[in-house]
Design an enzyme around this catalytic site. Structure first.
Site, PDB file in Angstrom:
ATOM      1  N   GLU A 110       0.949  -1.278   0.041  1.00 19.45           N
ATOM      2  CA  GLU A 110       0.028   0.204   0.199  1.00 19.45           C
ATOM      3  C   GLU A 110       0.841   1.380  -0.047  1.00 19.45           C
ATOM      4  O   GLU A 110       2.087   1.281   0.435  1.00 19.45           O
ATOM      5  CB  GLU A 110      -0.787   0.024   1.355  1.00 19.45           C
ATOM      6  CG  GLU A 110      -0.046  -0.142   2.461  1.00 19.45           C
ATOM      7  CD  GLU A 110      -0.995  -0.659   4.067  1.00 19.45           C
ATOM      8  OE1 GLU A 110      -2.102  -1.407   3.413  1.00 19.45           O
ATOM      9  OE2 GLU A 110      -0.889  -0.217   4.821  1.00 19.45           O
ATOM     10  N   CYS A 123       3.571   8.424   0.888  1.00 20.05           N
ATOM     11  CA  CYS A 123       4.097   7.401   1.834  1.00 20.05           C
ATOM     12  C   CYS A 123       4.185   6.098   1.137  1.00 20.05           C
ATOM     13  O   CYS A 123       3.147   5.479   0.778  1.00 20.05           O
ATOM     14  CB  CYS A 123       3.261   7.331   3.247  1.00 20.05           C
ATOM     15  SG  CYS A 123       3.831   6.038   4.251  1.00 20.05           S
ATOM     16  N   CYS A 130       7.177  -6.974   6.801  1.00 23.29           N
ATOM     17  CA  CYS A 130       8.715  -6.565   7.271  1.00 23.29           C
ATOM     18  C   CYS A 130       9.050  -7.535   8.162  1.00 23.29           C
ATOM     19  O   CYS A 130       8.287  -8.311   9.115  1.00 23.29           O
ATOM     20  CB  CYS A 130       8.269  -5.303   8.088  1.00 23.29           C
ATOM     21  SG  CYS A 130       9.430  -4.460   8.727  1.00 23.29           S
ATOM     22  N   CYS A 134       8.271  -5.173  15.201  1.00 23.26           N
ATOM     23  CA  CYS A 134       7.984  -4.459  16.025  1.00 23.26           C
ATOM     24  C   CYS A 134       6.456  -4.700  16.514  1.00 23.26           C
ATOM     25  O   CYS A 134       5.746  -4.795  15.709  1.00 23.26           O
ATOM     26  CB  CYS A 134       8.112  -2.810  15.688  1.00 23.26           C
ATOM     27  SG  CYS A 134       9.820  -2.655  15.007  1.00 23.26           S
ATOM     28  N   CYS A 137       3.182  -2.653  15.488  1.00 24.38           N
ATOM     29  CA  CYS A 137       3.146  -2.343  14.034  1.00 24.38           C
ATOM     30  C   CYS A 137       2.408  -3.302  13.263  1.00 24.38           C
ATOM     31  O   CYS A 137       2.672  -4.397  13.335  1.00 24.38           O
ATOM     32  CB  CYS A 137       4.383  -1.892  13.284  1.00 24.38           C
ATOM     33  SG  CYS A 137       4.576  -1.624  11.825  1.00 24.38           S
ATOM     34  N   CYS A 361       0.616   1.798   8.299  1.00 26.55           N
ATOM     35  CA  CYS A 361       1.410   0.677   8.655  1.00 26.55           C
ATOM     36  C   CYS A 361       0.654  -0.475   8.496  1.00 26.55           C
ATOM     37  O   CYS A 361       0.782  -1.283   9.371  1.00 26.55           O
ATOM     38  CB  CYS A 361       1.755   0.733  10.216  1.00 26.55           C
ATOM     39  SG  CYS A 361       2.146   2.461  10.660  1.00 26.55           S
TER      40      CYS A 361
HETATM   41  N1  SAH Z   1      10.470   0.182   8.951  1.00 27.01           N
HETATM   42  C1  SAH Z   1      10.645   1.879   9.062  1.00 27.01           C
HETATM   43  C2  SAH Z   1       9.701   2.488   8.336  1.00 27.01           C
HETATM   44  C3  SAH Z   1       8.165   2.003   8.714  1.00 27.01           C
HETATM   45  S1  SAH Z   1       6.809   2.659   9.303  1.00 27.01           S
HETATM   46  C4  SAH Z   1      10.679   2.470  10.657  1.00 27.01           C
HETATM   47  O1  SAH Z   1      10.436   1.602  11.262  1.00 27.01           O
HETATM   48  O2  SAH Z   1      11.121   3.376  10.703  1.00 27.01           O
HETATM   49  C5  SAH Z   1       7.127   4.266   9.757  1.00 27.01           C
HETATM   50  C6  SAH Z   1       6.881   4.812  11.330  1.00 27.01           C
HETATM   51  O3  SAH Z   1       5.641   4.241  11.799  1.00 27.01           O
HETATM   52  C7  SAH Z   1       7.925   4.284  12.238  1.00 27.01           C
HETATM   53  O4  SAH Z   1       8.267   5.072  13.024  1.00 27.01           O
HETATM   54  C8  SAH Z   1       7.202   2.938  12.820  1.00 27.01           C
HETATM   55  O5  SAH Z   1       7.719   2.668  14.124  1.00 27.01           O
HETATM   56  C9  SAH Z   1       5.598   3.777  13.153  1.00 27.01           C
HETATM   57  N2  SAH Z   1       4.885   2.867  13.421  1.00 27.01           N
HETATM   58  C10 SAH Z   1       4.516   1.538  12.918  1.00 27.01           C
HETATM   59  N3  SAH Z   1       3.020   1.107  13.547  1.00 27.01           N
HETATM   60  C11 SAH Z   1       2.685   2.384  14.264  1.00 27.01           C
HETATM   61  C12 SAH Z   1       1.511   2.337  15.129  1.00 27.01           C
HETATM   62  N4  SAH Z   1       0.671   1.191  15.083  1.00 27.01           N
HETATM   63  N5  SAH Z   1       1.141   3.569  15.257  1.00 27.01           N
HETATM   64  C13 SAH Z   1       1.929   4.572  15.055  1.00 27.01           C
HETATM   65  N6  SAH Z   1       3.138   4.524  14.417  1.00 27.01           N
HETATM   66  C14 SAH Z   1       3.500   3.417  14.091  1.00 27.01           C
END
Ligand code: SAH
Length: 373
Positions: A110, A123, A130, A134, A137, A361
């Site tokens: 997406e 974005c 991934c 985490c 996410c 995400c």
């Molecule tokens: N893998 C990269 C880019 C992915 S997402 C990274 O981790 O930086 C971009 C941002 O969104 C990251 O900072 C990630 O931690 C955050 N993110 C992921 N899931 C989220 C959620 N449920 N709520 C808020 N931010 C989130």
């Protein structure tokens, strides 16, 4: 449906074949060689690149500098369609649009297009799924399906640029100004394809889209080896580090790769990038209620960042299905901001654009699987 079932359906059988090759997989020089290997004069590569990057044209029949009977086959060979729109959802009166794309092997990714008063940002995803795991996410929940090719990443950007010039967003025709690698995936874990797509974005016409490097943000969990490679590229991108907490103990669970590279090492690498490029970097911090939003953590973060050329982007947690975690209370968020500011650390709270369309995400790809199965 249990979360196990959701995970199972999310991971479709994946075709072993690689995505078709596309001119966006190559440098300008390589494109000429590829054209030659297809039995075409090398200048055809430049002509097609001009149609693709400068005119954003996806209609080969309009490529009037190429003989009519060759257009379709040249387009098939150099610019095969790599992403097919499954559906779009919009919110904010159409100013935010999330597109779900199907790749050649049925894998879903997406991208999100957001129009603001002063800019238009897309974005994009760099991987399907991934591997960073985490726990807060949505993308992380299903693991890594595969890396995207440079062509597949670039196609998301070109589609967004096209939507802008075609006036598909309310407010009339406009230009795509910013690209953030904050969709699905860890960009530095797919380094070569991501850098090729970055060059496609920043190279001047007709080799690329001619967008300035500072308008491109690479967001990373903090793969230090990747940041070190990025330093050698001599390109002043905007680097964003997903820190999420100032202490290693909690970060080991929120961002599991922290067990490999600790906060100190990640910030040292980001500092080195800043030194080489002169670009201030961002610290991303998803505020999670009662997990990482305590004032003592704000204090620790302030002390950690006060002498660094960085700014903090606080993201109210977007709760993922099945997770017990939620966004911070308003007063805790305000206190967190206040404490950081007391250290002179610039801080912004990210707006929550696209929330109602599973804005962040991996949530749209996940919900599409649930909807269709
Ligand atoms: N893998 C990269 C880019 C992915 S997402 C990274 O981790 O930086 C971009 C941002 O969104 C990251 O900072 C990630 O931690 C955050 N993110 C992921 N899931 C989220 C959620 N449920 N709520 C808020 N931010 C989130």
């Amino acid at each position: 449906m249990s979360s196990d079932e959701i995970t199972l359906v999310f991971q479709e059988p994946v075709a072993k074949e690689k995505p078709p090759k596309h001119l966006a997989d190559y440098s300008a020089q390589e494109r000429r060689e590829v054209a030659a290997s297809l039995g075409l004069p090398a200048f055809r590569a430049t002509q097609v690149a001009t149609h693709y990057f400068s005119h954003l044209s996806d209609d080969p029949q309009s490529w009037s500098d190429i003989p009519a009977q060759l257009r379709a086959s040249i387009a098939d060979q150099l610019t095969p369609k790599l992403i097919e729109l499954v559906r779009s959802v919009t919110c904010d009166g159409g100013m935010t649009r999330k597109d779900l794309w199907k790749l050649h092997d049925g894998v879903l990714v997406e991208s999100v297009l957001m129009r603001y008063t002063d800019r238009v940002t897309v974005c994009i995803s760099s991987q399907a799924g991934c591997g960073m795991n985490c726990p807060f996410c949505a993308t992380g929940q299903a693991g890594l399906t595969r890396n995207l090719s440079a062509g597949e990443i670039t196609e998301q950007v070109v589609a967004a640029a096209r939507a802008c010039v075609n006036g598909e967003l309310p407010g009339g025709a406009t230009r795509l100004s910013n690209i953030v690698f904050m969709g699905m995936g860890e960009p530095l874990a797919n380094y070569n394809a991501v850098m090729r797509s970055v060059r496609n974005i920043t190279d001047p016409h007709p080799d690329g889209l001619g967008i300035s490097a500072r308008s491109v943000t690479i967001s990373t969990v903090g793969l230090v080896n990747g940041i070190e490679k990025l330093i050698e590229e001599e390109i002043a991108l905007t680097l964003a580090v997903s820190l999420h907490t100032p202490d290693d103990q909690l970060r080991d669970t929120l961002v599991p790769i922290n067990s490999r590279w600790k906060i100190k090492e990640v910030l040292a690498a980001a500092d080195a990038y800043e030194k080489r490029t002169g670009r201030r970097y961002s610290i991303e911090y998803a505020l999670i209620r009662d997990i990482n939003d305590q004032s003592w953590r704000a204090d620790l973060l302030g002390r950690l960042l006060k002498n660094r050329n960085t700014h903090v982007n606080l993201i109210p947690l977007n709760p993922t299905p099945g997770s017990k975690w939620t966004a911070s209370r308003r007063e805790d968020e305000a206190e967190f901001v206040r404490i950081l500011e007391s250290y002179g650390v610039p801080v912004t709270v990210r707006d929550t654009r696209g929330r109602e369309i599973d804005g962040a995400c991996g949530q749209l790809a996940a919900s599409e699987k649930i909807r269709t199965d």
